[in-house]
Design a protein around this motif. Structure first.
Motif, short mmCIF file in Angstrom:
data_model
loop_
_atom_site.label_atom_id
_atom_site.label_comp_id
_atom_site.label_asym_id
_atom_site.label_seq_id
_atom_site.Cartn_x
_atom_site.Cartn_y
_atom_site.Cartn_z
N ARG A 1 0.83 -1.21 0.00
CA ARG A 1 0.00 0.00 0.00
C ARG A 1 0.86 1.26 0.00
O ARG A 1 0.52 2.25 -0.65
CB ARG A 1 -0.94 -0.01 1.21
CG ARG A 1 -2.08 -1.02 1.09
CD ARG A 1 -3.12 -0.78 2.17
NE ARG A 1 -2.61 -1.08 3.49
CZ ARG A 1 -2.70 -2.25 4.09
NH1 ARG A 1 -3.28 -3.28 3.45
NH2 ARG A 1 -2.23 -2.45 5.31
N ARG A 2 1.97 1.22 0.72
CA ARG A 2 2.88 2.38 0.72
C ARG A 2 3.45 2.63 -0.68
O ARG A 2 3.57 3.78 -1.11
CB ARG A 2 4.02 2.17 1.71
CG ARG A 2 3.63 2.32 3.15
CD ARG A 2 4.89 2.54 4.00
NE ARG A 2 4.67 2.27 5.39
CZ ARG A 2 5.61 2.38 6.33
NH1 ARG A 2 6.84 2.76 5.98
NH2 ARG A 2 5.35 2.12 7.60
N GLU B 1 1.40 6.88 -6.82
CA GLU B 1 0.30 7.75 -7.19
C GLU B 1 0.64 9.22 -6.94
O GLU B 1 0.20 10.10 -7.69
CB GLU B 1 -0.96 7.36 -6.43
CG GLU B 1 -1.57 6.04 -6.91
CD GLU B 1 -2.80 5.64 -6.13
OE1 GLU B 1 -2.98 6.16 -5.01
OE2 GLU B 1 -3.57 4.80 -6.63
N LYS B 2 1.43 9.49 -5.92
CA LYS B 2 1.81 10.87 -5.59
C LYS B 2 2.97 11.37 -6.45
O LYS B 2 3.07 12.57 -6.71
CB LYS B 2 2.18 10.98 -4.12
CG LYS B 2 1.02 10.82 -3.16
CD LYS B 2 1.50 10.91 -1.72
CE LYS B 2 0.35 10.73 -0.74
NZ LYS B 2 0.81 10.77 0.68
N SER C 1 0.72 4.18 -2.85
CA SER C 1 0.52 5.59 -2.48
C SER C 1 1.67 6.45 -2.98
O SER C 1 1.46 7.56 -3.49
CB SER C 1 0.40 5.70 -0.96
OG SER C 1 0.26 7.05 -0.55
#
Length: 381
Positions: free
Chosen positions: A135-136, A142-143, A139
């Protein structure tokens, strides 16, 4: 490595805090998380060695920490697998630096994530069932996927074909394709990546600009056949933005530069214009200059293939994305490099939009614009 030394993997400036007390065990006057971090790739109490990468670099680990972190390692060491009784385990599908990043997360919840390693960390986090690390990585990507790295990450993803990576990268590429076609990374794209981009049903450029991009790519990939790629480009598509139409009376006259200001709460992404064309020439060369106040933002020359001499056509002219800010004055100058002394124009153009308004420069008694519409998109905060 000294099996009683926990400082080997730490920066030199930190090592003095982690030395062992003579004749005793660990020093307990340092933070617990630092003591855990010092165990990474340390022989102290290590009970398993991983031989990692092409060079089979030995990396020391501790089974208990791996087991409590992941069902994968729990099954490996407590199941009926040869690894459960082996003191050395080969890991040949990644290099040592990535494996150490994964161990750092397992031991102390930290990870050194970069654009270069995030995708590979994601892949191996899936393999080792480290859901929080996965998940990290999602994230982070995506950023941090942006116009500077989207092509490179998109190409790297051919090895994995993760949908969230494709969607993020393609959204940026389809929005401003000409910016990507002019980048250094474009000619290095693999054929499959190029096919996916060219197969987009919506993209902010014309077919001719796609063909031109293909010709440039061919220069660096001479062994590739273009037939299938040309067929992909020829498929019907639309633009990935909104068309802001102008309304007004049509006339045959000399057109004027279009000077306007945006009245809106948000800035606009500006991708192109539509221009009226009526000419006996098979190819009409059109120059477009866009200025903010007195500063030129873009100047392009586009050759438009004029297929219908008998009718007034509209040439869609696209360029790299420009940002139009509310309250600033912009001027669009259109010049035909031909004998077109008089053009079809819209007199005193107006737009019809619920929220967006354009204020036209009232210094002109009459505005006659050869521009029929703008291609743009609202930038939401």
């Amino acid at each position: 490595m000294d099996p009683t030394n926990l400082t080997g993997m730490l920066p030199a400036a930190e090592q003095s805090s982690y030395s062992m007390e003579s004749g005793s065990g660990l020093r307990y006057d340092v933070p617990f998380i630092k003591r855990r971090e010092a165990l990474i790739n340390n022989q102290f109490q290590s009970d398993v060695t991983f031989l990692v990468g092409e060079k089979r670099q030995p990396i020391y680990a501790h089974k208990l920490l791996l087991i409590i972190a992941s069902e994968y390692f729990n099954a490996m060491f407590n199941g009926n697998f040869k690894e459960s009784s082996s003191e050395q385990i080969e890991v040949l599908d990644m290099e040592a630096d990535i494996f150490l990043d994964i161990l750092r997360f397992i031991y102390c919840g930290k990870v050194r994530m970069t654009v270069e390693n995030a995708l590979e960390i994601y892949v191996h986090a899936q393999k080792y069932m480290l859901n929080e690390l996965r998940r990290r990585a999602v994230s982070f990507l995506e950023k941090h996927i942006n116009a500077c790295n989207a092509l490179k990450i998109f190409a790297q993803n051919r090895q994995y074909e993760f949908s969230f990576i494709n969607e993020k990268c393609l959204a940026l590429i389809r929005r401003n394709p000409l910016g990507f076609f002019h980048s250094d990374d474009f000619c290095g794209l693999d054929r499959k990546s190029l096919e996916i981009i060219f197969a987009s049903r919506k993209i902010n450029c014309t077919d001719e600009q796609l063909f031109q991009a293909l010709r440039e790519w061919k220069k660096c990939n001479e062994q590739e056949s273009l037939t299938e790629l040309q067929l992909i480009i020829s498929a019907k598509r639309s633009y990935n933005c909104s068309k802001l139409r102008f309304f007004g009376n049509m006339s045959l006259s000399e057109h004027t530069d279009l000077k306007f200001s945006v009245d809106h709460s948000h800035s606009l992404s500006f991708f192109g214009i539509g221009v009226f064309v009526k000419s006996p020439e098979t190819v009409v060369s059109i120059e477009v200059e866009i200025a903010e106040n007195l500063d030129t933002l873009n100047h392009v020359r586009i050759d438009y293939e004029n297929r219908d001499f008998s009718a007034v056509s509209v040439a869609d002219l696209f360029f790299e994305e420009l940002i139009l800010k509310p309250g600033e004055w912009y001027t669009i100058s259109v010049t035909f490099i031909s004998d077109m002394e008089r053009c079809f124009t819209i007199t005193n153009p107006q737009i019809c939009h619920d929220k967006l308004k354009l204020f036209f420069d009232n210094n002109y008694n009459t505005i006659r614009s050869v521009i029929s519409h703008l291609y743009c998109e609202e930038i939401r905060k």
